[in-house]
Design a protein around this motif. Sequence first.
Motif, PDB file in Angstrom:
ATOM      1  N   GLU B   3       4.349  10.086  -6.573  1.00 55.45           N
ATOM      2  CA  GLU B   3       3.151   9.287  -6.365  1.00 55.45           C
ATOM      3  C   GLU B   3       2.202   9.530  -7.513  1.00 55.45           C
ATOM      4  OE1 GLU B   3       2.853   9.459  -1.570  1.00 55.45           O
ATOM      5  OE2 GLU B   3       1.144   8.940  -2.752  1.00 55.45           O
ATOM      6  N   TYR B  25      -3.944   6.633  -6.419  1.00 53.98           N
ATOM      7  CA  TYR B  25      -3.887   6.571  -4.975  1.00 53.98           C
ATOM      8  C   TYR B  25      -4.448   7.826  -4.370  1.00 53.98           C
ATOM      9  CZ  TYR B  25      -0.567   2.752  -5.731  1.00 53.98           C
ATOM     10  OH  TYR B  25       0.035   1.588  -6.108  1.00 53.98           O
ATOM     11  N   THR B  63       5.701   2.708   4.570  1.00 51.17           N
ATOM     12  CA  THR B  63       4.651   2.833   3.554  1.00 51.17           C
ATOM     13  C   THR B  63       3.347   2.294   4.106  1.00 51.17           C
ATOM     14  OG1 THR B  63       6.263   2.514   1.789  1.00 51.17           O
ATOM     15  CG2 THR B  63       3.954   2.225   1.206  1.00 51.17           C
ATOM     16  N   LEU B  65      -0.412   1.268   2.960  1.00 52.93           N
ATOM     17  CA  LEU B  65      -1.188   0.974   1.761  1.00 52.93           C
ATOM     18  C   LEU B  65      -2.481   0.332   2.222  1.00 52.93           C
ATOM     19  CD1 LEU B  65      -0.978   1.085  -1.326  1.00 52.93           C
ATOM     20  CD2 LEU B  65      -0.056  -1.220  -1.264  1.00 52.93           C
ATOM     21  N   THR B  90      -7.779   3.470  -3.018  1.00 56.37           N
ATOM     22  CA  THR B  90      -6.599   2.889  -2.382  1.00 56.37           C
ATOM     23  C   THR B  90      -5.823   4.041  -1.762  1.00 56.37           C
ATOM     24  OG1 THR B  90      -6.498   1.153  -4.043  1.00 56.37           O
ATOM     25  CG2 THR B  90      -4.510   1.545  -2.759  1.00 56.37           C
ATOM     26  N   ARG B  92      -2.552   5.619  -0.012  1.00 60.52           N
ATOM     27  CA  ARG B  92      -1.124   5.341   0.089  1.00 60.52           C
ATOM     28  C   ARG B  92      -0.419   6.568   0.626  1.00 60.52           C
ATOM     29  NH1 ARG B  92       3.740   3.590  -3.904  1.00 60.52           N
ATOM     30  NH2 ARG B  92       3.757   5.787  -4.388  1.00 60.52           N
TER      31      ARG B  92
END
Lengths: 142, 136
Positions: B3, B25, B63, B65, B90, B92
């Motif tokens: 990530e 993220y 996932t 998001l 954001t 994630r």
Amino acid sequence: MLFDKNYYRPFNELSRLFLSDLGGSRFHSSPSSHRVPGLNLFEDDDAYILEMAIPGISPDSIDITVEDNVLSLTGERPVPEGIDRSRFSCSERSFGKFNRKVHLPRHADRDAIRAEYENGILTITLPRAEESRPKKIEVKAR
Amino acid sequence: MKENNEALCTGATCTSPIEENRRSYCSPNIDIHEAEGEWIVEADLPGVSKNDLDIEVENGVLTLLAKAMRSGKRAGNGAHHVHQEFGPVTYRRRLKLSDQVNLDGISAEMLNGVLTLHLPLVEKARPKKIEIKSTE
């Protein structure tokens, strides 16, 4: 704590004069993750704005008080009943009591304070008193 | 899976300002526990509304998001930051689901910035008795 009583931001004259955080108590969860709810402080021409990230609480349980120029935000996110978090496969979230205090700028209108809770973020707005709003200062030539 | 963690995120609050164009993220804090016939995943996603959240399952990987917007209506319109501990990030997070999970039965609820996912378990295969044939 990230900062102390003598909070000072050298690149910003205005911020030196007002919001300084007196710190807060821990927002306990598992011993490996002590975290105080995150706080953002903004100002625009009309108001001072404070945001605190506290997801998953009931808005009536937040105590917002102003005393001697200090704004206190107190509350608790209780562990749901009957749940034993020590048996969780993964437990990263914070629970328990929180308390954060912020020095208010002199020109914040305490009586017009507003608080809203949306999507887990508490937003507190304090309008600026008229005399503190930005004004142009004329420079007279000699 | 790798990530992108440039933003120094340590959970639901990030310690560095987020630049608009960078793909950074934030990994939200989650709790996972087993309940009656299902796994329950709870994620703290402050600043995220139901419409900003995407949940997908592909090849056994779930996932999450989500884009957290500034919920303060004025914060962001020319407002000046005095102090910032968390940003419009954001979120994630990816979870590998075991084949015990019934992928068609997954459900999600969102309230006050907390996402609750219910991952029901498939009915376990019954034990089979194996007959032993004797050879003569």
